[in-house]
Scaffold this motif. Structure first.
Motif, PDB file in Angstrom:
ATOM      1  N   LYS A  36      36.491  39.128  37.408  1.00  0.00           N
ATOM      2  CA  LYS A  36      37.656  39.678  37.235  1.00  0.00           C
ATOM      3  C   LYS A  36      38.473  39.689  38.520  1.00  0.00           C
ATOM      4  O   LYS A  36      39.626  39.429  38.493  1.00  0.00           O
ATOM      5  CB  LYS A  36      37.934  41.385  36.839  1.00  0.00           C
ATOM      6  N   ASP A  37      37.651  39.710  39.669  1.00  0.00           N
ATOM      7  CA  ASP A  37      38.532  39.482  40.930  1.00  0.00           C
ATOM      8  C   ASP A  37      38.913  38.351  41.320  1.00  0.00           C
ATOM      9  O   ASP A  37      39.870  37.894  41.777  1.00  0.00           O
ATOM     10  CB  ASP A  37      37.502  40.225  42.170  1.00  0.00           C
ATOM     11  N   THR A  38      37.958  37.471  40.875  1.00  0.00           N
ATOM     12  CA  THR A  38      38.254  35.994  41.194  1.00  0.00           C
ATOM     13  C   THR A  38      39.555  35.709  40.162  1.00  0.00           C
ATOM     14  O   THR A  38      40.278  34.627  40.757  1.00  0.00           O
ATOM     15  CB  THR A  38      36.846  35.062  40.759  1.00  0.00           C
ATOM     16  N   GLU A  39      39.500  36.059  38.849  1.00  0.00           N
ATOM     17  CA  GLU A  39      40.623  35.670  37.960  1.00  0.00           C
ATOM     18  C   GLU A  39      42.051  35.943  38.507  1.00  0.00           C
ATOM     19  O   GLU A  39      43.006  35.413  38.559  1.00  0.00           O
ATOM     20  CB  GLU A  39      40.515  36.093  36.556  1.00  0.00           C
ATOM     21  N   LYS A  40      41.879  37.236  39.260  1.00  0.00           N
ATOM     22  CA  LYS A  40      43.047  37.759  39.777  1.00  0.00           C
ATOM     23  C   LYS A  40      43.451  37.094  41.104  1.00  0.00           C
ATOM     24  O   LYS A  40      44.773  36.872  41.263  1.00  0.00           O
ATOM     25  CB  LYS A  40      42.834  39.243  39.854  1.00  0.00           C
ATOM     26  N   LYS A  78      45.216  33.781  39.818  1.00  0.00           N
ATOM     27  CA  LYS A  78      46.620  33.992  39.417  1.00  0.00           C
ATOM     28  C   LYS A  78      47.492  34.124  40.272  1.00  0.00           C
ATOM     29  O   LYS A  78      48.516  33.480  40.376  1.00  0.00           O
ATOM     30  CB  LYS A  78      46.558  35.306  38.264  1.00  0.00           C
ATOM     31  N   GLU A  79      47.193  35.032  41.391  1.00  0.00           N
ATOM     32  CA  GLU A  79      47.951  35.090  42.635  1.00  0.00           C
ATOM     33  C   GLU A  79      48.209  33.780  43.388  1.00  0.00           C
ATOM     34  O   GLU A  79      49.225  33.245  43.704  1.00  0.00           O
ATOM     35  CB  GLU A  79      47.560  36.050  43.511  1.00  0.00           C
TER      36      GLU A  79
END
Length: 114
Positions: free
Chosen positions: A68-72, A75-76
């Motif tokens: 989840k952190d990697t996906e965030k 996206k940023e």
């Protein structure tokens, strides 16, 4: 109207699952320790199974959180790259306009010298 039922907040869900994993690890370890005193291989196997189940839960939770952190972050980063692309396009258009104006000035100078 889309309405999601979110009775338990995500933080509580994560903490609850991690707690269950920790309890399983502790119970499995305790089961193994008691079995060592009695030299009961079946109980040791059961303890190791419980321990590995708890460990699996914790590893899956950690991987999920990391994903989840990697996906965030992705996206940023994508948003930043899009902003950079927009700025580069604006610079390119400005450069083309400047070159066009420079060409027009050269033509005017050439006409005035003739």
């Amino acid at each position: 109207m889309k309405h999601t039922l979110n009775i338990i907040p995500d933080k509580w869900k994560w903490n609850g699952i991690v707690t269950i994993g920790g309890i399983l690890i502790g119970a499995g370890l305790a089961d193994c320790l008691f079995a060592i005193n009695q030299l009961d291989l079946n109980q040791i196997a059961r303890g190791l199974t419980i321990f590995s189940a708890g460990l699996t839960i914790l590893v899956v939770m950690d991987n999920s959180k990391t994903q989840k952190d990697t996906e965030k972050i992705q996206k940023e980063t994508q948003l930043r790259l899009e902003k950079v692309e927009d700025k580069l396009n604006a610079i390119h258009q400005s450069q083309q306009m400047t070159e066009k104006q420079l060409q027009e000035i050269k033509e005017l100078l050439h006409k005035s010298n003739s």
